[in-house]
Design a protein around this motif. Sequence first.
Motif, PDB file in Angstrom:
ATOM      1  N   TRP A 626     -64.216 -37.612 -47.637  1.00 45.36           N
ATOM      2  CA  TRP A 626     -65.001 -38.184 -46.448  1.00 45.36           C
ATOM      3  C   TRP A 626     -63.947 -39.176 -45.827  1.00 45.36           C
ATOM      4  O   TRP A 626     -63.376 -39.984 -46.413  1.00 45.36           O
ATOM      5  N   SER A 628     -63.621 -42.062 -42.478  1.00 45.00           N
ATOM      6  CA  SER A 628     -64.434 -42.815 -41.414  1.00 45.00           C
ATOM      7  C   SER A 628     -63.264 -43.202 -40.316  1.00 45.00           C
ATOM      8  O   SER A 628     -62.144 -43.497 -40.833  1.00 45.00           O
ATOM      9  N   VAL A 635     -67.740 -39.692 -38.408  1.00 47.81           N
ATOM     10  CA  VAL A 635     -67.098 -39.284 -39.874  1.00 47.81           C
ATOM     11  C   VAL A 635     -66.877 -38.102 -40.055  1.00 47.81           C
ATOM     12  O   VAL A 635     -67.457 -37.239 -39.313  1.00 47.81           O
ATOM     13  N   ALA A 658     -68.191 -45.982 -37.180  1.00 44.70           N
ATOM     14  CA  ALA A 658     -68.284 -46.056 -38.451  1.00 44.70           C
ATOM     15  C   ALA A 658     -67.262 -46.867 -38.977  1.00 44.70           C
ATOM     16  O   ALA A 658     -66.175 -46.249 -39.333  1.00 44.70           O
ATOM     17  N   LEU A 661     -66.986 -46.571 -44.740  1.00 51.34           N
ATOM     18  CA  LEU A 661     -67.955 -45.544 -45.647  1.00 51.34           C
ATOM     19  C   LEU A 661     -67.753 -45.851 -46.954  1.00 51.34           C
ATOM     20  O   LEU A 661     -66.729 -46.296 -47.550  1.00 51.34           O
ATOM     21  N   ILE A 672     -72.811 -46.098 -44.454  1.00 46.85           N
ATOM     22  CA  ILE A 672     -72.006 -46.366 -43.502  1.00 46.85           C
ATOM     23  C   ILE A 672     -72.252 -47.699 -42.717  1.00 46.85           C
ATOM     24  O   ILE A 672     -73.574 -47.832 -42.542  1.00 46.85           O
TER      25      ILE A 672
END
Length: 737
Positions: A626, A628, A635, A658, A661, A672
Motif C-alpha cells: 500500500w 500513500s 492511495v 493521504a 497510512l 489514513i
Amino acid sequence: MKHFFFLIISFMILLPLYAEEDHNILYDWRNFDPVLSQDNVPDIYPIAVDGQNIYVGTSYGIIIIDKETKQQTLINRTDGLTDNYISFLGVIGDELWYGGHDNSFGMIKDGKISNYPRSYTQPNTTVWITAIDKDQEGNLWVGSLGDLLKFTNGEIAGRYPFPDRDDVTMMGINDILTDDDGTIWVSGYNIPGKKGLAKLTSNGIEMVYEGLGQIFEIIKDHQGDMWMTGDKGLLKYSNGVFTEYQTDKNGNSLANMTDLTEDKEGNFWAIQESCLIMYDGEQITRHQSPFFYLFDMVMDDDGIYISASHNGVLIFKDGEFEHIPLNSFPGLLPPIMAFTRGGSIDHDGNYLAGTSGGHGLLKLTPDGTCSETDFFKGKYISETTTDNLGDIWVANSWGEHFYLYKITPTDTLTYDESSGCPHLGGEDIFQMACDHQNRLWIASSNGLYCFDGTAWKTYNNKNSGLTTNRVYCVAFDKDDRLWTSCGRAIILDFELGDGLFCFDGKTWTRYISQYDDELSRVTEGYVPLKMPLRSNSISRIAIDDNNIFWLAIHLNEVYGTQDIDEGHGGLIRWDGKDEWHQFMSPFTPDPSIPTYEPGEWISNVDFVLPGNYINNIDFDRYGRLWVSFEGKHGVAMYNGKDFTVWDTDVPGIRYGCASNLCIDKERDRLWISHPYEHGASTAKIRHGGTDMLSTPRLSPDHHQPSSDKMYNLSGRQIDTPRKGEMYIKDGEKFVIK
C-alpha cells in the motif's frame, strides 16, 4: 420443500450483491472529522456582510452572526461546505461566495449551498482561494495561490497560470477587480521576481506596476478612479497615469495598509497594523483597536466590520469599537494541527496518531470516535511505532529535550536523557522501527540509534559505515539485516541522498546508483546499483517476506536546478541483486539536461502511479503493498500484478489527500491521516476483490490524450517528439527510436 425453494431464490437474488461487493477492497469508511482539540475558539480570517448578517470565515467554517440579535451559527463541511478552513468571503449581489484552503469554493444563496466541481483543480496543489469577482457579463473570476480561473455558466472557460517555477507566487493573487471596460486587474505576486499590480492580456497575466511592492486591495472610487494599498503606500490609477502617495501632508506613512474601502464622503478607510485609519486625501486619522492583529475589513451603512484574528469581530461606528467575541465550538480541529508521519495500532485495534502543535497523541477507534490521551496532552509527537509485542513507542522531540515513551497495556514508561536516552532535542525524527529481536531503531537528523530496552548504541558517520548523520528510514529483511538510507544538505534546503546502506550486525555495505552525478567522489567500499537514482535519495524502504525490496525515491530538486530527473521519484522494486523495476507517474517534468539516455532504463518502467512523491509504504497481511502520496493522489495498492488507485472518488479519502497510512494487519483495517484540518479516515480491507481498476485516472488538467494528439509525460501537448523521448498518443505510450 417450499422453504428450500425460498432459500434457493434468496441465494440467487443475493449472489449478484456479493459478487459486486468483491470488487470493493475498501468499505465501511469512517471519517474523523472533526476531531477533538483543547482549543475551542477558531482562528478568524475573512469577513463579509449583507443587510442582515455578518459572515466570518474561520478555521472551523463560516460563522453567521445576526446583526440585530448577535446570535451565532456555524456552518461547515457537515452542512455542505467543501472545506472548514475559509480563506475568502465576499458578497456579490445577493450571493455569498466563499473559498477554502483546499482550493475549493462555492456560493450560498437563500440558505442553499452550491459548490463548484473540483475537477478544475490541479492534482498537486493544496493552495487556497484568495479572491472571487464577477465581470459585467456574469463571468466568474477566481484567484488562488496558483493561478487565475474564469468560469462561464458554471463551466471553466479559461485558466491563466503563473509562469512555471515562480517561487514568489506562493503569495499568489491578493485581489481581483473586474473593470467596466472588461479589463481584469489582479494584485499580489504575479511575475517571477516581481510583485505589484498586473492585468490579464492576450499573453496571460502581465505586470503593469511594481513601484509600491506587493499590492493588496484594489477598489474604484466614486469618480471611477482605481485605488490600491501597497507595501509602501497608496496607489492611484486615473486616465492611464499611476500616482503614489507614501505619506499624508503631515508626513505620516501610508505604507503597509492591507485593506481599503471608501465611505459616502469620499474618505478612504484601511487597516494599518493594529489601527483602523481614515485618510481624507490630506491627513490620516488613527483609531487604535483593542487588539494587536486585524485581518480583514468590510463596510456597509451600519458600520465597519473587522475580523480580529483569534479575538472575534469588531464593529466600528461613530468613533467607537464594539467587540463581538465568537462562541466556542468544542470538538473541532484547528488547521495548525497536523498528524505526524508515524502511526501505531494498540492492543485493542485503535489507531494512535501523533500530532504536531502540542495536541499530543490522539486515539481513534474503528467505530468513529476520537479522544486525546491525557498523558500526552500538550506534547509534540515526532514519531510512533508498534513493537513485536504490540507495545507502542512514542518519540517526543521538541525544544532542547528528547523523550521516549513506551505504552503497554498497564503502564506508560518514560525514557529521557537522565535514563540514558541520546540527546536528540530539536532534531528531526524521521522513522522508528523494531527489528526481529524487538530492538528499537530511531532514524534521525543526528544519526541512527538502537535501544534494546536497557542500553543505547549510536551509529553515525564517525563510528560506522554511514557517510552522513542524516538518516531517513529503517527496515529489516528476513535475515534481520538493517537497511537504511542517508541524505546530505547541499544548497539551500535541497538534499541529495548518499545511497542505500546495509548492516548485518558487523559489516556495513553501501550501495550507490551508477547514475550518481558525484560517483567520482566515491573511491571504495560501495556496490554499484543499476538503477536510475540520480540523487541516491530514498525516503522509505519496505521489504516483503520474499526479501523483495520496495524503495520510495525521494523527489527533490537536483543540484539546486529547476529540473527533476526523468528517472527520479516513484517506486522501485528490487530483488537485492540485479533485477529491478520502476513504477512512476507519467506526469513528471521533463529534464532539460538528462544525465543518461532514457533508453538505458525506460524498458524497466511502468507509468501507472498517480504521483511520484510518496509519503509512506506498508504491507497488509496478504503481502499486498500500500502506498500513500503527497498531494491529491490518494492511495494505491499493488497485488503483485497491478496497481489499484483510490483517490477523490472515495469518500473516505479527503480530497485525495493521504499524508500517511497505517495498516492493522491483524484486523485488516487501513488508517489514513489527512493534511492539516482534514482529519483522518479508516476502512476495512477486504480479503479479495483485487480485480479493480489498475490504471490511475488522469486529471483533466493534464489533457487526457485524444485522437491525433501527442503529449509528453508531463501532460503538455507536443508536435514532434525528440529521439529517445517517450510520448503518449491515444492513451498508449511510445518511444521514438
